[in-house]
Scaffold this active site. Structure first.
Site, PDB file in Angstrom:
ATOM      1  CB  SER A 115      -6.462  -2.684  -5.164  1.00 16.92           C
ATOM      2  OG  SER A 115      -5.134  -2.908  -4.775  1.00 16.92           O
ATOM      3  CB  SER A 150       0.923  -4.898 -11.343  1.00 13.41           C
ATOM      4  OG  SER A 150       2.082  -5.052 -10.566  1.00 13.41           O
ATOM      5  CG  ASP A 181       1.275  -5.419  -3.951  1.00 12.85           C
ATOM      6  OD1 ASP A 181       2.380  -4.849  -4.073  1.00 12.85           O
ATOM      7  OD2 ASP A 181       0.197  -4.813  -4.018  1.00 12.85           O
ATOM      8  NE  ARG A 230       0.800  -5.341   0.059  1.00 10.17           N
ATOM      9  CZ  ARG A 230      -0.409  -5.649   0.483  1.00 10.17           C
ATOM     10  NH1 ARG A 230      -0.564  -6.616   1.392  1.00 10.17           N
ATOM     11  NH2 ARG A 230      -1.471  -5.003   0.048  1.00 10.17           N
ATOM     12  CE  LYS A 257       0.794   1.581   2.242  1.00 10.89           C
ATOM     13  NZ  LYS A 257       0.551   3.007   1.973  1.00 10.89           N
TER      14      LYS A 257
END
Length: 413
Positions: A11, A182, A296, A370, A395
């Protein structure tokens, strides 16, 4: 006591690349994440005409406050949501015609709240096939700015994209947000904009972004807190101990809050200025937790829930259904394959541990990094867990399986 060096935050790297490209001067990014997503973002910038130099441990970006150097470009955003949402927004500030497409997975993910807001600001933007999805073409002539209303209830990335755009507009932006998920990711954006010379004011649900552009700087990328969650969870379920340096009391990322969930479940947690340590105590209690702001890490908690002494209920995570896959259903499907009792609703999942514990099974990854990394933690306690697509971790963390194998040798007794 294992010390785990976590790669840089995805991020933060994506935001830093946008800010560096938009800044006046050359920016150096220290310890950026090198993964499929961030390489795709960097490749997209190059196609738009930005100059990037890469050396081990650092990237240099020659910023262009006036927008892309290329008058025309085609950009493939791969699987990257930040690439797919941030780069069209950056391109809108320039002058030219820019076409963006993405993988089949990313094509399914929504864009409409962002592209509707950009259109409201006067951006000439056309979805070529399905409205609100890639592929899309931006015919850019700069952005005047002004007031806009945004629904960020599906993704905070929509708000981040507009915040990052604000200083590149002629008048600045007043963004009224009707819903926001978020929220800690928005705080990351605001802190990073400040580091590049822009102070955003907030008036309740309105964000006021001044015009004037960004200044180049040297910016260090902190370790990825979402990735760290797998290693912290590993300590909690095995009774081991893990320290992650670089993620301490001053960390920008809200996902470090996952360690507080582990603390509630019985783990010992110590967060200092230089890092965070988690130690398993042999106890893992059931818990009900709202994970709207740290969604997440929802799969991480779901993957260790079968080892708790009581039910684990995760609430307010509707947005996880529109990630790389429907993560809520992906977790439920795989937990059931392991023999675990699971119930789900529109925005919640409840995992009910059984007396016999989970059994080995082949995990369906849905191409989602994830899901694989989360159930790798389950595999520390359950023999016979395998994955249909272990390589999808590239990724965000291409070396995950090697790093996790090292951790297993260190902490599993």
């Amino acid at each position: 006591m294992p010390r785990v060096d976590i790669p840089g935050s995805k991020s933060i790297t994506a935001r830093a690349l946008f800010l560096a490209a938009a800044a006046d001067g050359v920016t150096t990014l220290l310890r950026p994440l090198r993964s499929d997503d961030t390489e795709g973002f960097a490749e997209g910038l190059t196609r738009l005409g930005y100059r990037l130099g890469r050396t081990p441990g650092a990237w240099q970006v020659d910023g262009r406050p006036q927008g892309p150097a290329a008058a025309q470009a085609e950009v493939h955003c791969r699987d990257g949501a930040t690439t797919a949402r941030f780069l069209p927004t950056l391109a809108a500030a320039g002058r030219g015609t820019y076409r963006f497409d993405a993988s089949a997975q990313m094509r399914r993910r929504p864009l409409l709240p962002l592209t509707r807001a950009l259109r409201d600001l006067g951006v000439d933007l056309r979805h070529e096939e399905v409205e609100g999805h890639h592929p899309l073409t931006v015919t850019a002539a700069g952005v005047e700015g002004g007031e806009v209303v945004l629904d960020a209830g599906q993704s905070s990335q929509y708000l981040t994209a507009l915040l990052l755009l604000g200083p590149l507009t002629r008048k600045g932006l007043r963004i009224r947000v009707t819903d926001l998920v978020s929220a800690p990711y928005v705080e990351i954006t605001l802190a990073m904009m400040r580091a590049f010379g822009v102070e955003v004011a907030r008036e309740g649900d309105v964000f006021v972004v001044p015009p004037g552009g960004y200044r180049a700087t040297t910016y260090a990328i902190e370790p990825d807190a979402s990735t760290a969650s797998y290693f912290f969870a590993a300590a909690a379920v095995t009774g081991g101990e893990v320290t992650v340096p670089g993620l301490g009391t001053g960390a920008l990322q809200g996902d470090l809050g996952f360690v507080e969930v582990l603390r509630r479940m019985g783990a010992e947690v110590a967060t200092g200025p230089d890092g965070t340590r988690v130690r398993g105590t042999g106890e893992l209690r059931g818990v009900t937790v709202n994970m709207r702001d740290i969604s997440d890490t929802m799969p991480t908690l779901a993957a260790i829930a079968p080892f708790a002494s009581g039910p684990v209920r995760i609430e307010d995570v509707a947005n996880t259904r529109i990630k790389e896959c429907d993560r809520l259903e992906a977790c439920a499907h795989n937990l059931r394959r392991l023999g675990v009792d699971v119930a789900t609703g529109p925005d919640w999942i409840e995992i009910r541990p059984g007396a016999d514990g989970p059994k080995g099974a082949r995990i369906t990854s849905y191409g989602d990094h994830r899901i694989v990394m989360s159930f790798a933690v389950t595999g520390l306690r359950v023999p016979g867990i395998s994955f249909d697509d272990p390589g999808c971790v590239r990724k965000t963390f291409p070396g995950f399986h090697e790093a996790f194998a090292d951790l297993r040798r260190d902490i599993v007794r």
